[in-house]
Design an enzyme around this catalytic site. Structure first.
Site, PDB file in Angstrom:
ATOM      1  NE  ARG A 238     -21.301 -13.818 -51.920  1.00  0.00           N
ATOM      2  CZ  ARG A 238     -22.041 -14.618 -51.150  1.00  0.00           C
ATOM      3  NH1 ARG A 238     -23.351 -14.672 -51.308  1.00  0.00           N
ATOM      4  NH2 ARG A 238     -21.468 -15.364 -50.226  1.00  0.00           N
TER       5      ARG A 238
ATOM      6  NE  ARG B 248     -15.299 -11.417 -49.796  1.00  0.00           N
ATOM      7  CZ  ARG B 248     -14.776 -12.283 -48.962  1.00  0.00           C
ATOM      8  NH1 ARG B 248     -15.364 -12.521 -47.816  1.00  0.00           N
ATOM      9  NH2 ARG B 248     -13.643 -12.895 -49.246  1.00  0.00           N
TER      10      ARG B 248
ATOM     11  NE  ARG C  98     -10.579 -16.145 -54.200  1.00  0.00           N
ATOM     12  CZ  ARG C  98     -10.841 -16.348 -52.919  1.00  0.00           C
ATOM     13  NH1 ARG C  98     -11.248 -15.370 -52.166  1.00  0.00           N
ATOM     14  NH2 ARG C  98     -10.696 -17.548 -52.416  1.00  0.00           N
TER      15      ARG C  98
ATOM     16  CE1 TYR D  63     -10.069 -23.949 -47.438  1.00  0.00           C
ATOM     17  CE2 TYR D  63      -8.757 -24.867 -49.231  1.00  0.00           C
ATOM     18  CZ  TYR D  63      -9.076 -23.818 -48.397  1.00  0.00           C
ATOM     19  OH  TYR D  63      -8.407 -22.632 -48.505  1.00  0.00           O
TER      20      TYR D  63
ATOM     21  CG  ASP E 121     -14.826 -21.238 -54.493  1.00  0.00           C
ATOM     22  OD1 ASP E 121     -14.293 -20.152 -54.231  1.00  0.00           O
ATOM     23  OD2 ASP E 121     -14.575 -22.281 -53.852  1.00  0.00           O
TER      24      ASP E 121
HETATM   25  O1  CP3 Z   1     -10.281 -14.822 -59.130  1.00  0.00           O
HETATM   26  C1  CP3 Z   1     -11.478 -14.589 -59.355  1.00  0.00           C
HETATM   27  O2  CP3 Z   1     -11.992 -13.454 -59.313  1.00  0.00           O
HETATM   28  C2  CP3 Z   1     -12.347 -15.752 -59.773  1.00  0.00           C
HETATM   29  C3  CP3 Z   1     -13.124 -16.365 -58.749  1.00  0.00           C
HETATM   30  C4  CP3 Z   1     -12.476 -17.207 -57.671  1.00  0.00           C
HETATM   31  C5  CP3 Z   1     -13.064 -17.321 -56.371  1.00  0.00           C
HETATM   32  N1  CP3 Z   1     -12.379 -18.255 -55.664  1.00  0.00           N
HETATM   33  C6  CP3 Z   1     -14.239 -16.545 -55.914  1.00  0.00           C
HETATM   34  C7  CP3 Z   1     -14.538 -16.444 -54.471  1.00  0.00           C
HETATM   35  C8  CP3 Z   1     -11.375 -18.064 -57.698  1.00  0.00           C
HETATM   36  C9  CP3 Z   1     -10.360 -18.306 -58.803  1.00  0.00           C
HETATM   37  C10 CP3 Z   1     -11.330 -18.730 -56.430  1.00  0.00           C
HETATM   38  C11 CP3 Z   1     -10.316 -19.751 -56.094  1.00  0.00           C
HETATM   39  C12 CP3 Z   1     -10.304 -20.310 -54.746  1.00  0.00           C
HETATM   40  N2  CP3 Z   1     -11.365 -20.521 -53.921  1.00  0.00           N
HETATM   41  C13 CP3 Z   1      -9.125 -20.801 -54.108  1.00  0.00           C
HETATM   42  C14 CP3 Z   1      -7.754 -20.847 -54.701  1.00  0.00           C
HETATM   43  C15 CP3 Z   1      -7.093 -19.516 -54.705  1.00  0.00           C
HETATM   44  C16 CP3 Z   1      -6.893 -18.892 -53.364  1.00  0.00           C
HETATM   45  O3  CP3 Z   1      -7.423 -17.783 -53.170  1.00  0.00           O
HETATM   46  O4  CP3 Z   1      -6.190 -19.466 -52.519  1.00  0.00           O
HETATM   47  C17 CP3 Z   1      -9.506 -21.273 -52.849  1.00  0.00           C
HETATM   48  C18 CP3 Z   1      -8.618 -21.877 -51.799  1.00  0.00           C
HETATM   49  C19 CP3 Z   1     -10.915 -21.094 -52.745  1.00  0.00           C
HETATM   50  C20 CP3 Z   1     -11.784 -21.474 -51.622  1.00  0.00           C
HETATM   51  C21 CP3 Z   1     -12.503 -20.354 -51.009  1.00  0.00           C
HETATM   52  N3  CP3 Z   1     -13.568 -19.709 -51.596  1.00  0.00           N
HETATM   53  C22 CP3 Z   1     -12.260 -19.784 -49.748  1.00  0.00           C
HETATM   54  C23 CP3 Z   1     -11.179 -20.218 -48.787  1.00  0.00           C
HETATM   55  C24 CP3 Z   1     -13.211 -18.777 -49.575  1.00  0.00           C
HETATM   56  C25 CP3 Z   1     -13.437 -17.990 -48.318  1.00  0.00           C
HETATM   57  C26 CP3 Z   1     -12.406 -16.975 -48.112  1.00  0.00           C
HETATM   58  C27 CP3 Z   1     -12.837 -15.703 -48.738  1.00  0.00           C
HETATM   59  O5  CP3 Z   1     -12.021 -15.104 -49.436  1.00  0.00           O
HETATM   60  O6  CP3 Z   1     -13.989 -15.338 -48.468  1.00  0.00           O
HETATM   61  C28 CP3 Z   1     -13.985 -18.700 -50.773  1.00  0.00           C
HETATM   62  C29 CP3 Z   1     -15.078 -17.766 -51.082  1.00  0.00           C
HETATM   63  C30 CP3 Z   1     -14.931 -16.950 -52.320  1.00  0.00           C
HETATM   64  N4  CP3 Z   1     -14.521 -17.438 -53.541  1.00  0.00           N
HETATM   65  C31 CP3 Z   1     -15.256 -15.571 -52.462  1.00  0.00           C
HETATM   66  C32 CP3 Z   1     -14.998 -15.245 -53.807  1.00  0.00           C
HETATM   67  C33 CP3 Z   1     -15.200 -13.913 -54.461  1.00  0.00           C
HETATM   68  C34 CP3 Z   1     -15.815 -14.672 -51.390  1.00  0.00           C
HETATM   69  C35 CP3 Z   1     -17.179 -15.130 -51.056  1.00  0.00           C
HETATM   70  C36 CP3 Z   1     -18.212 -14.057 -50.893  1.00  0.00           C
HETATM   71  O7  CP3 Z   1     -18.485 -13.247 -51.808  1.00  0.00           O
HETATM   72  O8  CP3 Z   1     -18.860 -14.077 -49.831  1.00  0.00           O
END
Ligand code: CP3
Length: 346
Positions: free
Chosen positions: A39, A30, A26, A151, A76
């Protein structure tokens, strides 16, 4: 520079490097003011993921700031169900919300639409390879079928994924159909990512650790094994990092059965068990992301523990899970400086 000469790729091939290469799960997110600014230009998170210019920009932001050894595609895990036509939305403050799984939904999915739907991701990877420094490894990824399915059963995230486990145990037929669709779509998606410029791949299985033994075998090991097999049938040398979070006691068997190249470790992994895993394959991890929030001595000690505990073998330094939004940027700088400046203890 050839792909196999990049530092992360050398470690994935089994080499020990000092200092170990470093990146963060990640890392585009943010905690970075420039991410929040970009964003703000696209409120719809999925549209943001498919917007080539914006996704390339936020992927490059942490590379510019910290010079990480790997860049992970900004996207994502839910683009795959979205590409199949599964109803996915992102709600502000709540994260992803998927319509609960049913036969009816599965009947309406269309695997044939996935390829065109995911084309922007391929364009993003191509642009990234052209714009990244030559020495930076470019990582593609997908979610593991179990975690994606979690999910889709609960609709949103819950701590132990009780709804997903109940669903998988009580209606394994429906669950299996969905898992099989995800296996096929994820394998095809990963192969295309390699063609588009990714050097290596990671499969995120965030919820692997909540399963019992039989569940782990059926819903985590087997789908991952099939994805790896399908990718390698086309790309025999594909380097794939598995990350079945919360599964340290099962990692040796997971690695042997799936044929994965390397494994990610979360921060709860006992170091002696982690080293046993590392005797067979490269490892990635495993600083507690909350030490990165705390900073100071807690952070330095955490970094040193990973370096001293796992730096004797092939290691890609990383966090044990994704960086959280409240992390101060200065703490990331402190971490990178300490990893890169550490004297070789071995
Ligand atoms: O690692 C990176 O920088 C690459 C991008 C990446 C994102 N999500 C961007 C993201 C990767 C590799 C993921 C994987 C992901 N997404 C997983 C597996 C890894 C983990 O963290 O457990 C899962 C379960 C998700 C599903 C997901 N996406 C959730 C549960 C959420 C909400 C929680 C949160 O952190 O906000 C997201 C949103 C998300 N995916 C954001 C980002 C940068 C934040 C959204 C935003 O900018 O508003």
């Amino acid at each position: 520079m050839r792909s196999e000469e990049r530092a992360v790729m050398r470690v994935l091939a089994g080499e020990r490097l000092w200092p170990p290469p470093v990146w963060m799960m990640r890392q585009a997110g943010r905690y970075l003011p420039e991410y929040r600014e970009t964003r703000a230009r696209q409120k719809d998170f999925l549209k943001f993921c498919y917007d080539v210019d914006l996704a390339v920009e936020v992927t490059l932001q942490p590379i510019r700031r910290f010079g990480f050894d790997a860049s992970i595609l900004f996207s994502d895990i839910f683009v795959v169900p979205d590409a199949l036509g599964y109803p996915v939305t992102f709600e502000e403050g709540r994260g992803p919300v998927l319509t609960p799984l049913s036969r009816e939904i599965l009947d309406h999915l269309d695997p044939d639409r996935a390829e065109a739907h995911l084309s922007p991701v391929m364009e993003i990877l191509g642009r990234l390879r052209a714009e990244l420094p030559a020495e930076t490894t470019l990582l593609g990824f997908c979610g593991a079928p179990w975690t994606v399915a979690c999910y889709s059963v609960a609709g949103h995230t819950t701590a132990e994924q009780t709804a997903a486990r109940i669903g998988a145990y009580s209606d394994p037929e429906t669950f299996q159909i969905w898992i099989d669709m995800l296996v096929e779509a994820s394998a095809a998606y990963l192969i295309r990512q390699l063609d588009a410029g990714a050097d290596a791949l990671q499969i995120f299985d965030t919820w692997a650790g909540v399963l019992d033994d039989a569940g782990f075998e059926r819903w985590c090991v087997e789908p991952t094994r099939r994805i790896v097999e399908k990718v390698r049938a086309v790309k025999p040398d594909a380097k794939i990092i598995g990350f079945p979070k919360g599964s340290i006691g099962r990692l040796k068997a997971f690695a042997a059965k799936t044929g994965i190249t390397a494994v990610g470790l979360d921060w709860t992994a006992p170091l002696d068990m982690a080293r046993e895993v590392q005797a067979n394959l490269p490892v990635q991890g495993n600083l507690d992301p909350m030490r990165l929030v705390a900073g100071g001595q807690a952070l330095d000690e955490g970094v040193d523990t990973v370096l001293n505990g796992l730096g004797g073998g092939p290691l890609v330094f990383n966090l044990g899970h994704g960086i959280v939004p409240q992390t101060p940027v200065a703490h990331v700088e402190q971490m990178v400086k300490r990893v890169r400046g550490a004297a070789d203890p071995f």
